[in-house]
Design a protein around this motif. Structure first.
Motif, short mmCIF file in Angstrom:
data_model
loop_
_atom_site.label_atom_id
_atom_site.label_comp_id
_atom_site.label_asym_id
_atom_site.label_seq_id
_atom_site.Cartn_x
_atom_site.Cartn_y
_atom_site.Cartn_z
N UNK A 158 -3.58 31.59 72.66
CA UNK A 158 -4.93 31.65 73.23
C UNK A 158 -5.99 31.31 72.19
N UNK A 159 -5.71 31.67 70.93
CA UNK A 159 -6.69 31.43 69.86
C UNK A 159 -6.63 30.00 69.33
N UNK A 160 -5.52 29.28 69.59
CA UNK A 160 -5.34 27.93 69.05
C UNK A 160 -5.07 26.97 70.20
N UNK A 161 -6.11 26.35 70.73
CA UNK A 161 -5.98 25.52 71.94
C UNK A 161 -5.11 24.29 71.77
N UNK A 162 -4.79 23.88 70.54
CA UNK A 162 -3.92 22.72 70.33
C UNK A 162 -2.48 23.11 70.06
N UNK A 163 -2.16 24.39 70.12
CA UNK A 163 -0.77 24.84 69.98
C UNK A 163 -0.12 24.83 71.36
N UNK A 164 0.90 24.01 71.52
CA UNK A 164 1.62 23.97 72.80
C UNK A 164 2.75 24.98 72.82
N UNK A 165 3.42 25.15 71.68
CA UNK A 165 4.55 26.08 71.58
C UNK A 165 4.39 26.94 70.33
N UNK A 166 4.95 28.13 70.39
CA UNK A 166 5.00 29.01 69.23
C UNK A 166 6.42 29.51 69.09
N UNK A 167 6.90 29.60 67.86
CA UNK A 167 8.29 29.96 67.59
C UNK A 167 8.36 31.13 66.61
N UNK A 168 9.40 31.96 66.71
CA UNK A 168 9.65 32.88 65.61
C UNK A 168 9.77 32.11 64.31
N UNK A 169 9.45 32.74 63.21
CA UNK A 169 9.48 32.08 61.91
C UNK A 169 10.86 31.44 61.69
N UNK A 170 10.86 30.26 61.08
CA UNK A 170 12.11 29.51 60.89
C UNK A 170 12.89 30.07 59.70
N UNK A 171 13.71 31.07 59.96
CA UNK A 171 14.48 31.71 58.91
C UNK A 171 13.70 32.83 58.26
N UNK A 172 14.38 33.72 57.55
CA UNK A 172 13.68 34.80 56.85
C UNK A 172 12.76 34.21 55.78
N UNK A 173 11.50 34.59 55.75
CA UNK A 173 10.57 33.96 54.82
C UNK A 173 10.82 34.34 53.38
N UNK A 174 10.42 33.45 52.48
CA UNK A 174 10.39 33.76 51.07
C UNK A 174 9.18 34.65 50.79
N UNK A 175 9.06 35.09 49.56
CA UNK A 175 7.88 35.86 49.17
C UNK A 175 6.62 35.04 49.44
N UNK A 176 5.61 35.71 49.98
CA UNK A 176 4.36 35.03 50.28
C UNK A 176 4.38 34.26 51.58
N UNK A 177 5.45 34.41 52.36
CA UNK A 177 5.52 33.72 53.64
C UNK A 177 5.86 32.25 53.54
N UNK A 178 6.50 31.84 52.45
CA UNK A 178 6.86 30.43 52.28
C UNK A 178 8.22 30.14 52.91
N UNK A 179 8.48 28.86 53.09
CA UNK A 179 9.78 28.40 53.59
C UNK A 179 10.18 27.15 52.82
N UNK A 180 11.46 26.79 52.91
CA UNK A 180 11.96 25.61 52.20
C UNK A 180 11.67 24.37 53.04
N UNK A 181 10.54 23.72 52.79
CA UNK A 181 10.13 22.59 53.61
C UNK A 181 11.07 21.40 53.50
N UNK A 182 11.83 21.31 52.40
CA UNK A 182 12.78 20.20 52.26
C UNK A 182 13.87 20.24 53.33
N UNK A 183 14.07 21.40 53.94
CA UNK A 183 15.08 21.53 55.00
C UNK A 183 14.55 21.05 56.35
N UNK A 184 13.25 20.94 56.48
CA UNK A 184 12.64 20.51 57.74
C UNK A 184 12.52 18.99 57.73
N UNK A 185 13.63 18.34 57.95
CA UNK A 185 13.68 16.88 57.90
C UNK A 185 13.11 16.29 59.18
N UNK A 186 12.82 14.99 59.15
CA UNK A 186 12.26 14.33 60.31
C UNK A 186 13.27 14.12 61.42
#
Length: 356
Positions: A158-186
């Protein structure tokens, strides 16, 4: 014939196939424990169509189907919100689904160009008949298990009108809420993918231009308002040739690529959101092996207890820090993959020419 379901606000919709029975007996109770109290309905969408050739062919279909349905029925007795639905490939179901998702397309496929599922994803969303549909594949696992995640996720939509879908976080987050972006391939069929962006919200959150059919919660009203009709994503020449060779129809790339392309074209995105408190994150088993099935009950217990190794953090696929994947990886060697592909090619063309 499947009975129509009354409209609801929220629904959990899970795709499965009879050959999923070995893991569903463990994953489905886990998924119900995590989500049942957050949704108005749980819909199990079962594709009972058989494939006679190619990579989705398998032996023992009838036994697997009987095992799966017996297990689902045993759960339905205990969980009143649970409904079992078989995928309807009939003309009327095709017409209704086309009106909802592909009204501008002259036709749309049952299968993706490689024989993988396509129609079933959209059929499940249609049949869920909810404003917010949390869709997932039957093998998805969840940590954190926040019992307020769906209400928080809806607030984010509701707060983000351009978000079509929302997902649980992709895997358990690292410290600071980071994730391994190299795993999110195209994605092979999706061009001009922007880099993921970390958002400054009340809990770890990232914005992505693409979505996976493994797991997402979609705002169906926003889909109607902002997309309305999906444009199919035609495979390139190389993939069309491969599709014909394996006796498939090269009408569209997989559902997640078609959906992602349409999102990008309309400046829509996916939100990965952890949520407050313990939050919610998803994990996906990338392989199937005897070791995996043997470890699955204890694996679920570890995830539910939050017993996550540091090397798993930031990774959405369950890695070797939690499951011994050695035999599964060995089975995926290049020579074995080529041999398997050759067998599928031969069986597909035996099937093709036996019809003539």
């Amino acid at each position: 014939m499947n009975a129509d379901l009354a409209p609801v606000q929220t629904a959990l919709q899970i795709n499965m196939h009879p050959f999923d029975a070995p893991h569903v007996t463990h994953t489905l109770p886990h998924q119900i424990r995590v989500w049942e109290n957050q949704v108005d309905r749980i819909l199990l969408t079962v594709d009972t169509g058989q494939v006679n050739a190619g990579r989705y062919k398998g032996q023992g279909f009838d036994a697997a189907k009987a095992r799966l349905f017996a297990f689902m029925e045993s759960l339905r007795i205990k969980h009143p919100k649970l409904h079992i639905d078989t995928v309807d490939y009939g003309a009327e179901a095709h017409r209704k689904l086309g009106q909802l998702f592909f009204s501008r397309a002259p036709h749309y496929p049952d299968k993706a160009f490689d024989g993988g599922p396509f129609y079933v994803y959209f059929y499940g969303l249609m049949r869920a008949n909810a404003r917010y549909v949390l869709h997932m594949d039957s093998d998805m696992l969840f940590g954190g298990a926040s019992q307020t995640w769906i209400s928080e996720a809806i607030a984010q939509l509701e707060a983000q009108p351009n978000a079509l879908v929302v997902c649980p976080f992709s895997g358990p987050p690292k410290d600071g809420g980071d994730m391994s972006l190299s795993l999110h391939v195209g994605m092979p069929g999706v061009k001009h993918i922007l880099r993921a962006e970390k958002l400054q919200l009340d809990s770890p959150a990232w914005r992505f231009p693409t979505v996976s059919t493994r797991i997402f919660m979609i705002d169906m009203q926003r889909f109607t308002d902002r997309i309305g009709s999906l444009d199919l994503l035609r495979p390139d020449l190389k993939r069309r040739i491969r599709s014909y060779a394996f006796n498939q129809k090269p009408i569209s790339m997989p559902a997640e690529e078609a959906l992602s392309t349409n999102m990008i074209a309309r400046d829509l995105y996916r939100l990965d959101y952890m949520g407050t408190g313990q939050g919610m994150y998803s994990l996906h088993p990338p392989y199937r092996s005897p070791q995996f099935y043997a470890a699955l009950p204890s694996l679920i217990k570890r995830i539910e207890a939050g017993n996550i190794p540091e090397s798993q953090r930031g990774d959405f696929d369950i890695n070797s820090s939690m499951v011994d994947w050695s035999s599964a990886i060995a089975a995926k060697s290049r020579s074995k993959r080529y041999l398997k592909a050759l067998k599928h090619l031969i069986s597909a063309n035996i099937e093709r020419f036996s019809r003539k």
